[in-house]
Design an enzyme around this catalytic site. Structure first.
Site, mmCIF file in Angstrom:
data_model
loop_
_atom_site.group_PDB
_atom_site.id
_atom_site.type_symbol
_atom_site.label_atom_id
_atom_site.label_comp_id
_atom_site.label_asym_id
_atom_site.label_seq_id
_atom_site.Cartn_x
_atom_site.Cartn_y
_atom_site.Cartn_z
ATOM 1 N N CYS A 160 -10.968 2.963 -1.511
ATOM 2 C CA CYS A 160 -9.692 3.445 -0.974
ATOM 3 C C CYS A 160 -9.410 2.658 0.294
ATOM 4 C CB CYS A 160 -9.800 4.940 -0.675
ATOM 5 S SG CYS A 160 -8.404 5.599 0.240
ATOM 6 N N CYS B 193 -3.742 -1.086 -2.321
ATOM 7 C CA CYS B 193 -3.996 0.303 -2.696
ATOM 8 C C CYS B 193 -4.853 0.356 -3.965
ATOM 9 C CB CYS B 193 -2.655 0.990 -2.950
ATOM 10 S SG CYS B 193 -2.800 2.718 -3.386
ATOM 11 N N ASP C 64 0.856 -1.194 0.000
ATOM 12 C CA ASP C 64 0.000 0.000 0.000
ATOM 13 C C ASP C 64 0.884 1.233 0.000
ATOM 14 O OD1 ASP C 64 -2.486 1.405 0.104
ATOM 15 O OD2 ASP C 64 -2.054 1.894 2.186
ATOM 16 N N SER C 65 0.277 2.362 -0.336
ATOM 17 C CA SER C 65 1.013 3.620 -0.306
ATOM 18 C C SER C 65 1.372 4.016 1.126
ATOM 19 C CB SER C 65 0.161 4.704 -0.953
ATOM 20 O OG SER C 65 -1.108 4.743 -0.322
ATOM 21 N N GLU D 67 -5.637 8.857 8.697
ATOM 22 C CA GLU D 67 -4.240 8.787 9.169
ATOM 23 C C GLU D 67 -4.118 9.408 10.558
ATOM 24 O OE1 GLU D 67 -1.199 7.787 7.660
ATOM 25 O OE2 GLU D 67 -2.170 6.962 5.876
ATOM 26 N N HIS E 127 -8.194 3.355 3.033
ATOM 27 C CA HIS E 127 -8.434 4.009 4.314
ATOM 28 C C HIS E 127 -9.907 3.996 4.745
ATOM 29 C CE1 HIS E 127 -4.436 5.394 3.507
ATOM 30 N NE2 HIS E 127 -4.395 6.094 4.635
HETATM 31 N N1 DGL Z 1 -3.947 3.691 -0.554
HETATM 32 C C1 DGL Z 1 -4.661 4.686 -1.321
HETATM 33 C C2 DGL Z 1 -5.817 4.034 -2.076
HETATM 34 O O1 DGL Z 1 -6.331 3.009 -1.688
HETATM 35 C C3 DGL Z 1 -5.158 5.810 -0.437
HETATM 36 C C4 DGL Z 1 -4.073 6.688 0.125
HETATM 37 C C5 DGL Z 1 -3.271 7.394 -0.936
HETATM 38 O O2 DGL Z 1 -3.772 8.344 -1.558
HETATM 39 O O3 DGL Z 1 -2.138 7.001 -1.133
HETATM 40 O O4 DGL Z 1 -6.216 4.541 -3.083
#
Ligand code: DGL
Length: 246
Positions: A180, A70, A7-8, A150, A182
């Site tokens: 997403c 992600c 993930d990011s 976050e 999150h």
């Molecule tokens: N992990 C990203 C997603 O699922 C969300 C957070 C980001 O913008 O990096 O799209």
């Protein structure tokens, strides 16, 4: 089986949580690109470049499968990542759409997709859902939810105001795709906002179903070894993991 989860940043832990609850793997290697999060505001080339660097990282771990938790990476980078890896790679968009289909909604159902700006711009969810015959789709970029999550603000005034900002003109949807990583952490708040009526599609649950049905992976492990890595502040990410996954 050893699986990688990419993930990011921290959000992909919502997918890890679903994997741990089901005991699908013996070991999970999690990598969060915390030095460069968010990806959801970046352009296509940057997202692909960062994702290929993550592949270089995972190539050291002898994994059997990589899950890109992600949505933004899943929207842009899977074909390029697959070319540079020796293991299967699955994203969360196809499985999310599969989970939507399994809910037995009529084709006129009102479907809302919420995701980062880049995921919405990619049109991946919108196009693929439309191709399945659904004709009442709306999509909004709700990137402000990312820093709110976050920050650990899973409920309260700030989240309520941001939901009001994004959702105030919407008719209550029949289903919401939480597009997403999150957003599952604020799924209760989102559901409450719409009086608990919409069906929520969560990447973690969707990927679990996908792994069971398409990869024939069964719940077989009482304990899963979890190793967490990050491109910045790994201790911070491990702390978040301890609190989110408990
Ligand atoms: N992990 C990203 C997603 O699922 C969300 C957070 C980001 O913008 O990096 O799209």
């Amino acid at each position: 089986m050893r699986v990688g989860v990419f993930d990011s940043g921290a959000g992909g832990l919502s997918v890890v949580k679903a994997l741990l609850e089901e005991g699908l793997f013996e070991e999970i290697i999690y990598y969060g690109d915390t030095a460069r999060v968010p990806y959801g505001t970046k352009d296509n080339n940057t997202i692909v470049r960062y994702s290929l660097e993550a592949i270089e990282f995972f190539n050291n771990f002898n994994i059997d499968l990589l899950i890109t938790a992600c949505n933004t990476v899943s929207a842009y980078a899977l074909p390029q990542m697959r070319k540079q890896s020796y293991y299967d790679i699955i994203g969360v968009i196809a499985s999310g759409i599969e989970a939507l289909e399994n809910r037995g909604l009529t084709k006129n159902s009102n479907i809302l997709i919420i995701a980062t700006k880049s995921t919405i711009t990619s049109q991946r969810y919108q196009k693929e859902i439309k191709e399945l015959g659904y004709n009442n789709i709306s999509a909004i970029a709700t990137g402000l939810f990312v820093p709110i999550v976050e920050e650990g603000l899973f409920e309260g005034k700030i989240l309520d105001e941001v939901m009001e900002y994004y959702f105030k003109d919407l008719k209550t949807p029949d289903a919401i795709i939480l597009g997403c990583t999150h957003f599952p952490l604020i799924s209760n708040a989102i559901s409450n906002y719409f009086n608990n009526t919409p069906i929520l599609i969560h990447s973690g649950e969707a990927i679990v179903q996908h792994l069971k049905s398409k990869f024939n992976i069964k719940n077989s492990f009482k304990e899963t070894k979890l190793n967490i890595y990050a491109s910045d502040n790994v201790d911070g990410l491990r702390k978040i993991a301890n609190s989110w996954l408990s």
